[in-house]
Design an enzyme around this catalytic site. Structure first.
Site, mmCIF file in Angstrom:
data_model
loop_
_atom_site.group_PDB
_atom_site.id
_atom_site.type_symbol
_atom_site.label_atom_id
_atom_site.label_comp_id
_atom_site.label_asym_id
_atom_site.label_seq_id
_atom_site.Cartn_x
_atom_site.Cartn_y
_atom_site.Cartn_z
ATOM 1 N N LYS A 7 49.480 44.011 36.760
ATOM 2 C CA LYS A 7 49.719 44.643 35.459
ATOM 3 C C LYS A 7 49.212 46.084 35.424
ATOM 4 C CE LYS A 7 45.545 43.237 32.955
ATOM 5 N NZ LYS A 7 45.038 44.618 32.860
ATOM 6 N N THR A 8 48.043 46.342 36.025
ATOM 7 C CA THR A 8 47.509 47.709 36.025
ATOM 8 C C THR A 8 48.431 48.631 36.811
ATOM 9 O OG1 THR A 8 45.247 46.856 35.882
ATOM 10 C CG2 THR A 8 45.517 49.141 36.596
ATOM 11 N N GLN B 77 44.654 34.829 29.025
ATOM 12 C CA GLN B 77 43.346 35.401 29.353
ATOM 13 C C GLN B 77 42.668 36.020 28.135
ATOM 14 O OE1 GLN B 77 43.030 37.376 33.342
ATOM 15 N NE2 GLN B 77 45.253 37.242 33.328
ATOM 16 N N ASP C 289 46.808 48.669 27.329
ATOM 17 C CA ASP C 289 46.426 47.633 28.292
ATOM 18 C C ASP C 289 45.693 46.505 27.560
ATOM 19 O OD1 ASP C 289 46.071 46.377 30.705
ATOM 20 O OD2 ASP C 289 44.457 47.676 31.396
ATOM 21 N N GLU C 290 45.734 45.296 28.103
ATOM 22 C CA GLU C 290 44.994 44.141 27.563
ATOM 23 C C GLU C 290 45.282 43.931 26.069
ATOM 24 O OE1 GLU C 290 43.660 42.272 29.633
ATOM 25 O OE2 GLU C 290 42.738 43.380 31.271
ATOM 26 N N ARG D 33 40.186 34.144 39.360
ATOM 27 C CA ARG D 33 39.483 35.261 40.016
ATOM 28 C C ARG D 33 39.461 35.061 41.537
ATOM 29 N NH1 ARG D 33 40.879 38.276 36.941
ATOM 30 N NH2 ARG D 33 41.972 36.466 36.141
#
Length: 597
Positions: free
Chosen positions: A30-31, A249, A218-219, A555
């Site tokens: 995504k980044t 998340q 973002d997020e 993770r």
């Protein structure tokens, strides 16, 4: 940058215009996608960089995005005269409030109060009003709710359950007036006050709407009500709001985030383009398939079909222990073993208190480790003392900084410092002011006199001096210090320094979001810990705990260990049994750990 994108990422990056929702599964890049989108707007679409706003939740994420875009522009040998604003919600809010401070009865050199400053101010108000039955920390949390949820007086009296609502509201009003007298805003004000300005002044709102033609966020699943309205009011009618996130998340409801804003994006923007990023580049198939089955048990959320071309990988290890110390001993042994093999290791836990037995056993074993999210650098006494001196120089109305100096230094020294900074030129650098403050207060001698670890504290001040040397403007330096987000992570080394950077890293699951490790060992996957006992009687809370478990599992790149003692977490039963290798303690076997399958 564009050549490395998969087809779905390209679909998002090359979207021509209008609302865009990127639903990005864990480890799906995504980044990379959001950064490529930013680069595309500048280099391919020809959008003026000053017309682009990119918002992240941490300074670390903002710096990473800026670095990637700058590297791309440099690599492509492109020239741009300006760079987009890339920063956190709060840095954007501070920027707007510097311009509009007068409308809120402040001057542009206002202070930004952190939680400690706010708590001190509330304590002072409670003491002055002789209201000892009110707990300042509880009041501060209530005030934060009022600001983050944009609660007005009528709604406050309708929704608050406290008996003394009228007194709480009175204290809140006193607190707001005290901030005004101090020429200060608290952390929550940096969003709430901007929203208030936008809602109450069409002129101000349109002025800032014209400034930005594209807004990237973002997020997005982590925004709260105040942040939501800041975006809605800033985007206006043009609708070029491009957001990325993963509702699976969303784990920050205790900071008032509401993932329903993410789920409602298409309702808010019916013409929105929606792109699903479902290819995971991080984890093995076993980890992806197991975590996907787990999160599918939640009732709310956008359904994703997360998949990967990575190898099948090892089975997930579910390991039973007798107690927390046996669990900690096992985790320390396994973490050290994998670290010695050159693998990155993350040790994750639900609550900070769980780090105690782990730290104890690392120290007893003489093994190195990093503690992630330890005591913040800017919360240390020696740093707060120096920063208080600079804040008072910048904003003489800052009563909290004034009181800190009066409490920690003699009245003579405090007066001398006030005379000294008033004689400095306005363009004096932060470095010059710090050096003057340390000399006047004779700070090193004070540290030697009062603290056995004075050398460590002095090294912290030297680090602050180094950081301050990078700024010419006191305003810029203080804003940077004040806007360290609660989500910006701080590493603190425990034990001796080591040449091996791959020592195990300890952190809460909340702080691990956005990170990845070759090996993840999760401690305390017990009923009552994960899920936490506070969540057991609330379905929304329980579903957030499941999302927390999902974050912990995703993770891991290669190996995942889920450890428990006592009653195993219900989440362990939600993982497909064919993906699990169960380990238990065979007390009669000298070898110890065996596979019970």
């Amino acid at each position: 940058m564009f050549r490395d994108l998969n087809e779905k990422q390209k679909e998002a990056v090359f979207w021509e215009g209008g609302p865009l929702l990127i639903v990005a599964g864990a480890g799906s890049g995504k980044t990379k996608t959001l950064t490529a989108r930013l680069a595309f707007l500048i280099t391919q679409k020809g959008v003026d960089p000053q017309k682009i706003l990119a918002i992240t939740f941490t300074n670390k994420a903002a710096e990473e995005m800026k670095s990637r875009v700058k590297n791309f522009i440099s690599k492509e040998k492109l020239k741009i005269n300006h760079f987009p604003f890339v920063g956190t919600f709060h840095s954007l809010g501070a920027k707007i409030l510097r311009e509009e401070a007068k409308l809120l009865k402040r001057t542009p050199n206002f202070s930004i109060f952190d939680d400690d400053d706010s708590l001190r101010l509330i304590k002072k108000i409670v003491k002055e009003k002789s209201l000892s039955s009110f707990y300042p920390a509880t009041l501060m949390k209530k005030f934060s709710w009022i600001k983050n949820e944009l609660v007005e007086e009528k709604r406050f009296f309708e929704e608050s359950e406290e008996e003394k609502k009228d007194l709480i509201w009175e204290i809140f009003q006193d607190y707001e007036l005290a901030l005004e007298r101090n020429n200060a805003f608290d952390f929550d004000d940096l969003i709430q006050k901007v929203v208030w300005l936008f809602k109450n002044s069409e002129e101000i709102r349109k002025k800032h709407q014209k400034r930005y033609h594209y807004i990237l966020v973002d997020e997005y699943q982590d925004i709260n009500s105040a942040q939501y309205w800041l975006l809605r009011l800033l985007v206006g009618e043009k609708g070029n709001l491009n957001v990325v996130g993963d509702d699976a998340q969303s784990i920050y409801s205790f900071r008032f985030s509401d993932f329903r804003n993410f789920l409602n994006f298409e309702h808010d923007w019916p013409q929105a383009k929606v792109v699903f990023l479902e290819q995971n580049y991080r984890s093995t198939k076993n980890i992806i398939e197991s975590s996907s089955v787990l999160i599918s048990k939640n009732t709310l959320g956008k359904k994703k079909n997360l998949w990967t071309e990575n190898e099948e990988g090892s089975l997930i290890k579910v390991v039973e222990h007798q107690d927390e110390f046996e669990e900690a001993n096992f985790i320390v042994e396994q973490a050290s073993y994998f670290a010695n093999q050159g693998k990155s290791v993350g040790i994750l836990f639900r609550t900070n208190a769980q780090s105690r037995p782990l730290e104890q056993l690392f120290l007893e074993a003489g093994k190195d480790y990093n503690l992630f999210g330890a005591f913040s650098f800017y919360e240390r006494k020696e740093i707060k003392d120096v920063v208080a001196g600079l804040r008072l120089a910048f904003n003489p109305n800052d009563e909290i900084s004034k009181e800190r100096l009066k409490t920690n230094f003699s009245q003579k020294i405090t007066l001398l410092w006030r005379e000294t900074f008033s004689s400095f030129k306005k363009e004096a650098s932060p470095l010059q002011l710090i050096e003057a403050f340390l000399e006047i207060t004779n700070y090193l001698e004070r540290l030697k006199k009062d603290y056995s670890n004075y050398q460590e504290r002095w090294e912290n001040i030297q680090e602050l001096i180094y950081f301050a040397s990078q700024f010419e403007s006191l305003a810029d330096f203080l804003e940077k210090v004040s806007l360290v987000s609660p989500l910006d992570l701080t590493w603190q080394r425990r034990k001796r320094k080591t040449k091996n950077p791959l020592v195990p890293s300890l952190m809460t699951i909340h702080l691990a979001k956005g990170l990845e490790f070759d090996v993840v060992l999760v401690a305390g996957v017990n009923e009552g810990i994960l899920p936490h006992q506070r969540s057991l009687f609330s379905l929304p809370d329980l579903e957030e705990e499941r999302r927390l478990m999902y974050v912990a599992m995703t993770r891991a790149r290669k190996e995942l260990f889920l450890n428990f003692y006592g009653t195993p977490s219900r989440f362990l039963y939600e993982i497909p049994p064919e993906k699990v290798e169960f380990w238990g303690r065979n007390l009669e076997d000298e070898e110890g750990w065996i596979d019970y399958n």
